[in-house]
Design a protein around this motif. Sequence first.
Motif, short mmCIF file in Angstrom:
data_model
loop_
_atom_site.label_atom_id
_atom_site.label_comp_id
_atom_site.label_asym_id
_atom_site.label_seq_id
_atom_site.Cartn_x
_atom_site.Cartn_y
_atom_site.Cartn_z
N PHE A 1 0.83 -1.04 -0.50
CA PHE A 1 0.26 0.20 0.30
C PHE A 1 1.08 1.43 -0.10
CE2 PHE A 1 -3.95 2.08 2.47
CZ PHE A 1 -4.24 3.13 1.73
N VAL A 2 0.24 2.30 -0.84
CA VAL A 2 2.03 3.00 -1.21
C VAL A 2 0.86 4.36 -1.47
CG1 VAL A 2 3.30 4.68 -2.63
CG2 VAL A 2 3.48 1.94 -2.38
N LYS A 3 1.47 5.45 -0.56
CA LYS A 3 0.23 6.26 -0.39
C LYS A 3 1.76 7.52 -1.16
CE LYS A 3 0.31 9.78 2.63
NZ LYS A 3 -0.13 10.84 3.96
N LEU A 4 1.66 9.12 -2.55
CA LEU A 4 1.57 9.24 -3.04
C LEU A 4 1.20 10.86 -3.08
CD1 LEU A 4 2.38 7.49 -5.98
CD2 LEU A 4 4.43 8.18 -4.23
N MET A 5 1.43 11.63 -2.42
CA MET A 5 1.67 13.38 -2.87
C MET A 5 0.32 13.77 -3.59
SD MET A 5 4.55 12.81 -3.60
CE MET A 5 6.16 13.91 -4.25
N GLY A 6 -0.17 15.10 -3.74
CA GLY A 6 -1.31 15.01 -4.47
C GLY A 6 -2.68 15.54 -3.63
N ARG A 7 -2.10 16.68 -3.12
CA ARG A 7 -3.57 17.25 -1.89
C ARG A 7 -4.92 17.01 -2.46
NH1 ARG A 7 -0.92 21.71 -1.16
NH2 ARG A 7 0.28 21.57 0.62
N TYR A 8 -4.94 18.29 -3.95
CA TYR A 8 -6.20 17.82 -4.51
C TYR A 8 -6.31 16.98 -6.05
CZ TYR A 8 -6.24 21.50 -0.68
OH TYR A 8 -5.95 22.03 0.02
N SER A 9 -5.04 16.46 -6.58
CA SER A 9 -5.24 16.04 -8.02
C SER A 9 -4.44 15.03 -7.46
CB SER A 9 -4.97 16.93 -8.78
OG SER A 9 -3.15 17.33 -8.93
N GLY A 10 -4.75 13.98 -8.47
CA GLY A 10 -3.63 12.35 -8.09
C GLY A 10 -3.08 12.18 -9.28
N PHE A 11 -2.38 13.16 -9.78
CA PHE A 11 -1.92 13.49 -11.58
C PHE A 11 -0.25 12.07 -11.32
CE2 PHE A 11 -3.80 16.93 -12.69
CZ PHE A 11 -3.88 16.74 -13.41
N ILE A 12 0.43 12.49 -9.90
CA ILE A 12 1.71 11.32 -9.53
C ILE A 12 1.18 10.33 -9.14
CG2 ILE A 12 3.51 11.06 -7.95
CD1 ILE A 12 3.93 13.98 -7.53
N ALA A 13 -0.01 9.79 -8.35
CA ALA A 13 -0.42 8.68 -8.04
C ALA A 13 -0.87 7.83 -9.67
CB ALA A 13 -1.95 8.16 -7.35
N MET A 14 -1.24 8.90 -10.15
CA MET A 14 -1.85 8.38 -11.56
C MET A 14 -0.84 7.46 -12.59
SD MET A 14 -5.12 8.99 -13.83
CE MET A 14 -3.61 10.67 -15.17
N TYR A 15 -0.31 9.12 -12.46
CA TYR A 15 0.49 8.52 -13.67
C TYR A 15 2.07 7.10 -12.88
CZ TYR A 15 -0.30 11.81 -17.15
OH TYR A 15 -0.98 12.24 -18.29
#
Length: 426
Positions: free
Chosen positions: A259-273
Amino acid sequence: MSSPKSIKPKIVNGPGGYILQDVPHLIDYLPDLPTYPNPLQDNPAYSVVKQYFVDADDSVPEKIVVHKDGPRGIHFRRAGPRQKVYFESDEVHACIVTCGGLCPGLNTVIREIVSSLSYMYGVKKILGIDGGYRGFYAKNTIPLNSKVVNDIHKRGGTVLGTSRGGHDTTKIVDSIQDRGINQVYIIGGDGTQRGASVIFEEIRRRGLKVAVVGIPKTIDNDIPVIDKSFGFDTAVEEAQRAINAAHVEAESNENGIGFVKLMGRYSGFIAMYATLASRDVDCCLIPESPFYLEGEGGLLEFIEKRLKEHGHMVIVLAEGAGQDLMSKSMESNTLKDASGNKLLKDVGLWLSQSIKDYFKKIQMVMNLKYIDPTYMIRAVPSNASDNVYCTLLAQSAVHGAMAGYTGYTSGLVNGRQTYIPYYVSY
Ligand SMILES: Nc1ncnc2c1ncn2[C@@H]1O[C@H](COP(=O)(O)OP(=O)(O)O)[C@@H](O)[C@H]1O
Ligand SMILES: O=P(O)(O)OC[C@H]1O[C@](O)(COP(=O)(O)O)[C@@H](O)[C@@H]1O
Ligand SMILES: [Mg+2]
């Protein structure tokens, strides 16, 4: 903090529904400023290149997909060197400041602003502002030249230091005026560009010949008008290490969940890419796409099914995802950081616990390994492609300031360097 969206848009209309969303220029309020030939025209490294200078009327469309009957739409001024400049080389006194959270590439941008000013325009007076906006009035400055910045692009972080909060417009502009600074390069995200916007307004109100230039830094990639932010590619690449580790852990344990948490307060770009790049991720949770835990179609049901089918799985979560679910089960959170950004609760820890509780309840063995690589990702130096991008952004920023443009952010739109008015970039 002041509300900066008071800048009056500078709009130029043309035939066929053409709109130029233009940026301010020093002559808007100092109409008698003299011009000088661009020193690049005598520089052997550049003068050999045909059409090195950008045509004054060149612009870049905001949207490249258009309907055949539709209007030409919004355009931004194309970035690049102009035939005429509004500063003589020995007149320029530039400063550079970095604000907000870290992002790979900050040092490359600093280095390339210094290099462009000194090698292209022969500028000798460049100051670094120590520790973000408050450094203008609360700290000593750092003298910069090409020797000082020579190796900094190989390091993560920012050699100038950074901070949140501390934006005092009057004190900052007093400091700019007292020191005789006439080009201000401000590297930072949406909050920083809002701060730059009010600095620009105050400078214009005081009638100072000072160009205020923003360079967008947002590892979350949440400035919609630009193609992507510098450091984003590096962040996605670095995130692979965390996802790979999560996958190894998941595969090696009975009913393992990485389970990995990535940055992105209001947007999930890093998580998605990072998810798309990895191909090992089974589930990616981002703030733009709401989800729920319990019942049919819920996350817990999906996890159970996936573990029963495959024996392991990887989940990637953006930090802003599922905040609504958490607030329902916890007391409401009104805390803010020094810049006024809402402090998010740790959705990763909360979700890990919820998943553990569920599997305990249904008495199924499950091993969850939680990884939060946020600061490890933000702290790395930029990769090759980000280095190229940072260099072009910095060069564009410098060309614009020398040409007398001000109150703009330098940014990539549809693969072209442009000057974007502040109010569009936050
Ligand atoms: N509305 C605003 N007016 C003036 N300054 C602001 C505003 N919002 C943020 N800032 C300042 O910009 C700096 C960076 O903001 P922050 O939100 O922390 O990071 P980022 O620029 O990366 O979004 C801080 O020093 C903060 O005080
Ligand atoms: O812990 P810090 O330093 O305040 O930073 C955390 C925040 O910084 C970021 O990585 C980037 O945010 P900014 O672009 O506003 O600096 C966010 O994704 C994250 O919420
Ligand atoms: Mg921000």
